[in-house]
Design an enzyme around this catalytic site. Structure first.
Site, PDB file in Angstrom:
ATOM      1  N   HIS A 196      -9.136   5.617  -0.295  1.00 50.30           N
ATOM      2  CA  HIS A 196      -8.480   5.807   0.487  1.00 50.30           C
ATOM      3  C   HIS A 196      -9.018   6.818   1.894  1.00 50.30           C
ATOM      4  O   HIS A 196      -9.857   7.375   1.205  1.00 50.30           O
ATOM      5  CB  HIS A 196      -6.921   6.493   0.042  1.00 50.30           C
ATOM      6  CG  HIS A 196      -6.244   5.328  -0.754  1.00 50.30           C
ATOM      7  ND1 HIS A 196      -5.002   4.747  -0.273  1.00 50.30           N
ATOM      8  CD2 HIS A 196      -6.728   4.645  -1.761  1.00 50.30           C
ATOM      9  CE1 HIS A 196      -4.451   3.852  -1.281  1.00 50.30           C
ATOM     10  NE2 HIS A 196      -5.427   3.766  -2.117  1.00 50.30           N
ATOM     11  N   GLY A 197      -8.481   6.821   2.820  1.00 49.43           N
ATOM     12  CA  GLY A 197      -8.895   7.573   3.936  1.00 49.43           C
ATOM     13  C   GLY A 197     -10.553   7.485   4.143  1.00 49.43           C
ATOM     14  O   GLY A 197     -11.037   8.340   4.915  1.00 49.43           O
ATOM     15  N   THR A 256      -6.780   3.649  10.203  1.00 52.07           N
ATOM     16  CA  THR A 256      -6.713   4.558  11.602  1.00 52.07           C
ATOM     17  C   THR A 256      -8.003   4.072  12.568  1.00 52.07           C
ATOM     18  O   THR A 256      -7.765   3.925  13.772  1.00 52.07           O
ATOM     19  CB  THR A 256      -6.737   6.082  11.271  1.00 52.07           C
ATOM     20  OG1 THR A 256      -5.663   6.379  10.489  1.00 52.07           O
ATOM     21  CG2 THR A 256      -6.890   6.907  12.537  1.00 52.07           C
ATOM     22  N   SER A 289     -11.491   5.746   7.039  1.00 51.44           N
ATOM     23  CA  SER A 289     -11.586   6.046   8.316  1.00 51.44           C
ATOM     24  C   SER A 289     -12.255   7.142   8.874  1.00 51.44           C
ATOM     25  O   SER A 289     -12.911   7.027   9.908  1.00 51.44           O
ATOM     26  CB  SER A 289     -10.146   5.977   9.097  1.00 51.44           C
ATOM     27  OG  SER A 289      -9.462   4.538   9.006  1.00 51.44           O
ATOM     28  N   ASP A 299       0.833  -1.271  -0.010  1.00 47.20           N
ATOM     29  CA  ASP A 299      -0.031   0.109  -0.152  1.00 47.20           C
ATOM     30  C   ASP A 299       0.934   1.264  -0.034  1.00 47.20           C
ATOM     31  O   ASP A 299       1.994   1.372   0.711  1.00 47.20           O
ATOM     32  CB  ASP A 299      -0.779   0.000   1.428  1.00 47.20           C
ATOM     33  CG  ASP A 299      -1.864   1.168   1.322  1.00 47.20           C
ATOM     34  OD1 ASP A 299      -2.350   1.528   0.299  1.00 47.20           O
ATOM     35  OD2 ASP A 299      -1.995   1.724   2.513  1.00 47.20           O
ATOM     36  N   HIS A 300       0.663   2.408  -0.901  1.00 48.58           N
ATOM     37  CA  HIS A 300       1.133   3.640  -0.723  1.00 48.58           C
ATOM     38  C   HIS A 300       2.500   3.580  -0.770  1.00 48.58           C
ATOM     39  O   HIS A 300       3.225   4.131  -0.060  1.00 48.58           O
ATOM     40  CB  HIS A 300       0.738   4.196   0.321  1.00 48.58           C
ATOM     41  CG  HIS A 300      -0.572   5.180   0.150  1.00 48.58           C
ATOM     42  ND1 HIS A 300      -0.632   6.046  -0.543  1.00 48.58           N
ATOM     43  CD2 HIS A 300      -1.826   5.060   0.681  1.00 48.58           C
ATOM     44  CE1 HIS A 300      -1.778   6.758  -0.725  1.00 48.58           C
ATOM     45  NE2 HIS A 300      -2.687   5.993  -0.035  1.00 48.58           N
ATOM     46  N   ASN A 310     -10.338   0.979   1.658  1.00 48.78           N
ATOM     47  CA  ASN A 310      -9.151   1.167   2.569  1.00 48.78           C
ATOM     48  C   ASN A 310      -9.345   1.819   3.813  1.00 48.78           C
ATOM     49  O   ASN A 310      -9.906   2.653   4.231  1.00 48.78           O
ATOM     50  CB  ASN A 310      -7.994   1.844   1.994  1.00 48.78           C
ATOM     51  CG  ASN A 310      -7.358   0.978   0.768  1.00 48.78           C
ATOM     52  OD1 ASN A 310      -7.879   0.117   0.156  1.00 48.78           O
ATOM     53  ND2 ASN A 310      -6.187   1.665   0.349  1.00 48.78           N
ATOM     54  N   VAL A 311      -9.253   0.676   5.318  1.00 49.50           N
ATOM     55  CA  VAL A 311      -9.127   1.196   6.529  1.00 49.50           C
ATOM     56  C   VAL A 311      -7.933   1.114   7.323  1.00 49.50           C
ATOM     57  O   VAL A 311      -7.503  -0.003   7.136  1.00 49.50           O
ATOM     58  CB  VAL A 311     -10.500   0.735   7.020  1.00 49.50           C
ATOM     59  CG1 VAL A 311     -10.787   1.136   8.388  1.00 49.50           C
ATOM     60  CG2 VAL A 311     -11.803   0.840   5.983  1.00 49.50           C
ATOM     61  N   HIS A 348      -6.667  10.854   4.535  1.00 48.67           N
ATOM     62  CA  HIS A 348      -6.064   9.938   5.465  1.00 48.67           C
ATOM     63  C   HIS A 348      -5.723  10.410   6.942  1.00 48.67           C
ATOM     64  O   HIS A 348      -5.994  11.554   7.376  1.00 48.67           O
ATOM     65  CB  HIS A 348      -4.516  10.046   4.901  1.00 48.67           C
ATOM     66  CG  HIS A 348      -4.510   9.085   3.649  1.00 48.67           C
ATOM     67  ND1 HIS A 348      -4.301   9.671   2.431  1.00 48.67           N
ATOM     68  CD2 HIS A 348      -4.708   7.774   3.218  1.00 48.67           C
ATOM     69  CE1 HIS A 348      -4.300   8.816   1.513  1.00 48.67           C
ATOM     70  NE2 HIS A 348      -4.566   7.721   1.904  1.00 48.67           N
TER      71      HIS A 348
END
Length: 278
Positions: A205-206, A230, A208, A83-84, A227-228, A177
């Site tokens: 993304h981001g 945090t 959370s 990831d990233h 995507n999760v 994010h």
């Protein structure tokens, strides 16, 4: 279940029209927690190892091999994803290790350089039949560097996908994010436009910082990989804090880590079921 290619899991999500959870590994205990949650939910899972995670562990191979071994022992299909990664060399390491997919993040580059470097990654990954995710239109929340109104342009995204050959695209649609509060508002109209224009899955993304209701709306509009990190880390950490507060004499880290692992597993199961529910 054997370790499976990310392509298989994402193909099922696209065909089924649901959101596939992709959750970040921080250390081995979180990988175990995420797999336990997926088994509770009877849902497939994508485990993600980020460039930041690699930096924490000092190298990719130790955490990657441990995560892949955990995935092979799972009772549900599990894929492992890089990831990233802004470092191309890290992407090539993940390809050599047999990851199910990689995300090359060239969104910090200008458009032409992002396009060229992403294409190099796609060509290298294609030789191993590895799924590639890229990003266009930076997602907010990275070191405070991104303006909150950043959005991905559908026409530019269409050209980018066509010229790079990526398998999935992370897009900027209102999330950010590392948010600690779930107050981001997704631009569902833009998600719909992107989904209509592109023939590859959209990645959020981001997540959370997005509420359950808004996540469901984003999935209905066309988001397919969610995507999760945090949000789930918060469950782990709060459980550890609570356990230590109740047991101030404790010295065995396995006991309080087990509490964190259980809390993360329960929320993992809930999210996977939420994303997959029509």
């Amino acid at each position: 279940m054997p370790l499976v290619p990310t392509r298989d899991i994402m193909t099922q999500a696209v065909t089924g029209g649901y959101g596939q959870g992709a959750f970040n590994v921080i250390h081995l205990e979180t990988a175990q927690a995420l797999i336990a949650g997926a088994e509770q939910a009877h849902r497939p899972l994508i485990l993600q190892i980020s460039e930041n995670c690699v930096a924490y562990h000092g190298a990719l191979e130790p955490i990657a091999l441990a995560t892949m071994a955990s995935a092979r022992a799972a009772q549900v299909p599990v894929a492992v994803h890089l990831d990233h990664a802004q470092d191309e060399h890290l992407v090539y390491q993940a390809i050599e290790l047999g990851f199910g997919s990689v995300m090359y993040d060239g969104a910090h580059l200008d458009y032409a350089r992002n396009l060229a470097s992403t294409r190099r990654v796609v060509e290298a990954a294609a030789r191993q039949n590895i799924y590639v995710e890229a990003e266009l239109g930076e997602i907010g929340g990275k070191d405070g560097a991104h303006a909150p109104g950043v959005r991905t342009d559908p026409e530019q995204a269409l050209e980018f996908v066509a010229r790079t050959g990526v398998d999935a695209l992370a897009v900027a649609v209102g999330s950010s994010h590392a948010m600690l509060e779930r107050r981001a508002e997704l631009d569902t109209e833009l998600i719909s436009r992107l989904a209509q224009r592109l023939d590859v899955p959209l990645v959020l993304h981001g997540s959370s910082g997005v509420s359950d209701e808004n996540l469901r709306a984003g999935i209905a509009a066309g988001m397919r990989k969610i995507n999760v990190s945090t949000h789930l880390n918060g469950y782990f950490t709060r459980a550890v804090r609570d356990w230590l507060a109740a047991h101030p004499e404790a010295v065995d880290s396995r006991k309080y880590v087990a509490a964190g692992r259980a809390a993360m597993a329960a929320e993992t199961a809930r999210l996977l079921q939420l994303f997959a529910t029509p």
